[in-house]
Scaffold this motif. Structure first.
Motif, PDB file in Angstrom:
ATOM      1  N   PHE A 160       0.818  -1.230   0.000  1.00  0.00           N
ATOM      2  CA  PHE A 160       0.000   0.000   0.000  1.00  0.00           C
ATOM      3  C   PHE A 160       0.850   1.278   0.000  1.00  0.00           C
ATOM      4  N   LEU A 161       2.054   1.186  -0.558  1.00  0.00           N
ATOM      5  CA  LEU A 161       2.934   2.370  -0.625  1.00  0.00           C
ATOM      6  C   LEU A 161       2.958   2.925  -2.046  1.00  0.00           C
ATOM      7  N   PRO A 162       2.965   4.274  -2.174  1.00  0.00           N
ATOM      8  CA  PRO A 162       2.882   4.880  -3.501  1.00  0.00           C
ATOM      9  C   PRO A 162       4.230   4.899  -4.218  1.00  0.00           C
ATOM     10  N   LYS A 163       4.747   3.707  -4.544  1.00  0.00           N
ATOM     11  CA  LYS A 163       6.048   3.685  -5.223  1.00  0.00           C
ATOM     12  C   LYS A 163       6.127   2.511  -6.201  1.00  0.00           C
ATOM     13  N   PHE A 164       7.024   2.692  -7.181  1.00  0.00           N
ATOM     14  CA  PHE A 164       7.284   1.633  -8.149  1.00  0.00           C
ATOM     15  C   PHE A 164       8.770   1.327  -8.120  1.00  0.00           C
ATOM     16  N   GLU A 165       9.114   0.058  -7.962  1.00  0.00           N
ATOM     17  CA  GLU A 165      10.530  -0.320  -7.895  1.00  0.00           C
ATOM     18  C   GLU A 165      10.970  -0.928  -9.223  1.00  0.00           C
ATOM     19  N   GLN A 166      12.021  -0.302  -9.794  1.00  0.00           N
ATOM     20  CA  GLN A 166      12.563  -0.786 -11.071  1.00  0.00           C
ATOM     21  C   GLN A 166      14.004  -1.239 -10.824  1.00  0.00           C
ATOM     22  N   VAL A 167      14.340  -2.450 -11.235  1.00  0.00           N
ATOM     23  CA  VAL A 167      15.723  -2.907 -11.086  1.00  0.00           C
ATOM     24  C   VAL A 167      16.518  -2.453 -12.307  1.00  0.00           C
ATOM     25  N   ILE A 168      17.570  -1.645 -12.046  1.00  0.00           N
ATOM     26  CA  ILE A 168      18.421  -1.134 -13.128  1.00  0.00           C
ATOM     27  C   ILE A 168      19.866  -1.479 -12.788  1.00  0.00           C
ATOM     28  N   LEU A 169      20.557  -2.159 -13.668  1.00  0.00           N
ATOM     29  CA  LEU A 169      21.931  -2.629 -13.438  1.00  0.00           C
ATOM     30  C   LEU A 169      22.032  -3.365 -12.096  1.00  0.00           C
ATOM     31  N   GLY A 170      21.014  -4.125 -11.766  1.00  0.00           N
ATOM     32  CA  GLY A 170      21.038  -4.924 -10.539  1.00  0.00           C
ATOM     33  C   GLY A 170      20.668  -4.159  -9.280  1.00  0.00           C
ATOM     34  N   ARG A 171      20.432  -2.848  -9.427  1.00  0.00           N
ATOM     35  CA  ARG A 171      20.067  -2.044  -8.244  1.00  0.00           C
ATOM     36  C   ARG A 171      18.604  -1.661  -8.329  1.00  0.00           C
ATOM     37  N   THR A 172      17.956  -1.596  -7.155  1.00  0.00           N
ATOM     38  CA  THR A 172      16.546  -1.224  -7.141  1.00  0.00           C
ATOM     39  C   THR A 172      16.404   0.293  -7.076  1.00  0.00           C
ATOM     40  N   VAL A 173      15.754   0.836  -8.086  1.00  0.00           N
ATOM     41  CA  VAL A 173      15.505   2.287  -8.117  1.00  0.00           C
ATOM     42  C   VAL A 173      14.031   2.489  -7.784  1.00  0.00           C
ATOM     43  N   VAL A 174      13.761   3.386  -6.823  1.00  0.00           N
ATOM     44  CA  VAL A 174      12.374   3.620  -6.405  1.00  0.00           C
ATOM     45  C   VAL A 174      11.851   4.862  -7.106  1.00  0.00           C
ATOM     46  N   ARG A 175      10.705   4.719  -7.760  1.00  0.00           N
ATOM     47  CA  ARG A 175      10.108   5.863  -8.475  1.00  0.00           C
ATOM     48  C   ARG A 175       8.732   6.185  -7.922  1.00  0.00           C
ATOM     49  N   SER A 176       8.411   7.475  -7.940  1.00  0.00           N
ATOM     50  CA  SER A 176       7.119   7.929  -7.411  1.00  0.00           C
ATOM     51  C   SER A 176       5.985   7.572  -8.376  1.00  0.00           C
ATOM     52  N   THR A 177       4.827   7.272  -7.819  1.00  0.00           N
ATOM     53  CA  THR A 177       3.669   6.933  -8.660  1.00  0.00           C
ATOM     54  C   THR A 177       2.589   8.027  -8.580  1.00  0.00           C
ATOM     55  N   ASP A 178       3.033   9.267  -8.335  1.00  0.00           N
ATOM     56  CA  ASP A 178       2.063  10.372  -8.257  1.00  0.00           C
ATOM     57  C   ASP A 178       1.352  10.578  -9.589  1.00  0.00           C
TER      58      ASP A 178
END
Ligand code: R2B
Ligand code: URA
Length: 311
Positions: A158-176
């Motif tokens: 229930f958190l407003p975020k999207f996690e994308q794995v880039i070069l093996g690292r998790t990048v958190v992006r806002s879903t506003d």
């Protein structure tokens, strides 16, 4: 020095953030079967102001036919060619300033489509574009057929975020998402007064079965009570419906600076069941609701901009 007009135009463009694109002679939008050398993208798409995306190619063709009727732009021969006919990955239709594109099911499928769509709109030098996802979902405590305009897209916690794995690292992006746009869409539904519409949070999952707490998948190691407890927690967090694309949709539209909204109809109330057992005609009529609402919105926007040109 850039004039104020230039600055304004720049801020209303569709942005990409990728320096490598500048060094490419040609950009092939492989899954659309389009490209910057093979096609004149500004001529084909430069006038696009509204982009509607949805899972099924069939539904996105039905949408272009419907919106063409609402806007009085019907093709007398009823020919709405698929612009991506050279590939069966996605389907794309256009009428006047409206583009309709299918995206398949799930985050990976819509994400590939959005990379190419955002580049397409950028290469075409489109300005002031609005992107709306029209889709289906499972509702929580809502009567089937209710339309949900998404306030915030949230993950399975229930958190407003999207996690994308880039070069093996998790990048958190806002879903506003654009709150003004969501409210404008709600107002359109009130004016139409044809079906119930609410604003609420939408949970975006990686799966239709276990990911959405269903009891009817091939595998399930939890009880009906576990399911109900989880859905009750989702509801407490403001979740009104569950689907599978809104988080990456919101994140990518925000990165490209485009106003975006998600409008999904609920096909069932998940507190009451998991299986989709409503007759086909009823499902079809439910699926038309987001199309009706968004067509009304587009009609209103176009008449407002036509009036402002006259004054
Ligand atoms: C809604 O419906 C599909 C699953 O049936 C999925 O694409 C979604 O988000
Ligand atoms: N789409 C989903 O993702 N879930 C549902 O329950 C119905 C449609």
């Amino acid at each position: 020095m850039a004039s104020n007009d230039d600055k304004q135009k720049c801020s209303s463009l569709v942005h990409v953030h990728n320096p490598h694109l500048d060094n490419m002679k040609d950009d092939i939008l492989y899954h659309f079967n389009l490209g910057t050398s093979s096609h004149n993208l500004p001529a084909m798409f430069g006038d696009v102001k509204f982009v509607c995306v949805g899972g099924s190619p069939w539904r996105m063709k039905a949408f272009i036919e419907y919106v063409a009727g609402v806007l009085g732009l019907e093709d007398p021969k009823s020919e709405y060619p698929n612009i991506c006919a050279g590939t069966d990955r996605y389907a794309m239709y256009k009428i006047g300033p409206v583009l309709s594109v299918s995206h398949g099911m799930g985050i990976p499928s819509i994400s590939i489509m959005l990379h190419e769509l955002i580049k397409l709109l950028h290469h075409a030098r489109c300005t002031d574009v609005v992107i709306i996802r029209i889709g289906t979902s499972g509702g929580i405590g809502l009567e089937a057929g209710t339309v949900v305009v998404t306030k915030q897209s949230v993950d399975s916690n229930f958190l407003p975020k999207f996690e994308q794995v880039i070069l093996g690292r998790t990048v958190v992006r806002s879903t506003d998402l654009d709150q003004t746009l969501a409210e404008e869409l709600l107002r359109c539904s009130e004016e139409l007064n044809r079906f119930d519409t609410v604003i609420g949070n939408t949970m975006c999952t990686m799966d239709f079965y276990e990911g959405q707490a269903r009891l009817d998948g091939a595998f399930c190691a939890y009880t009906e009570k576990d399911k109900q407890d989880y859905l009750a927690k989702a509801s407490e967090a403001g979740v009104c419906n569950i689907e599978m694309e809104s988080s990456v949709f919101a994140a990518m539209c925000k990165l490209s600076g485009v106003r975006a909204a998600v409008v999904c109809v609920t096909l069932l109330d998940r507190l009451k069941g998991d299986q989709l057992n409503v007759p086909h005609e009823v499902l079809n009529s439910y699926q038309q609701r987001p199309q009706i609402l968004v067509s009304r919105f587009i009609q209103k926007q176009l008449s407002t901009s036509a009036k402002s040109l006259l004054h």
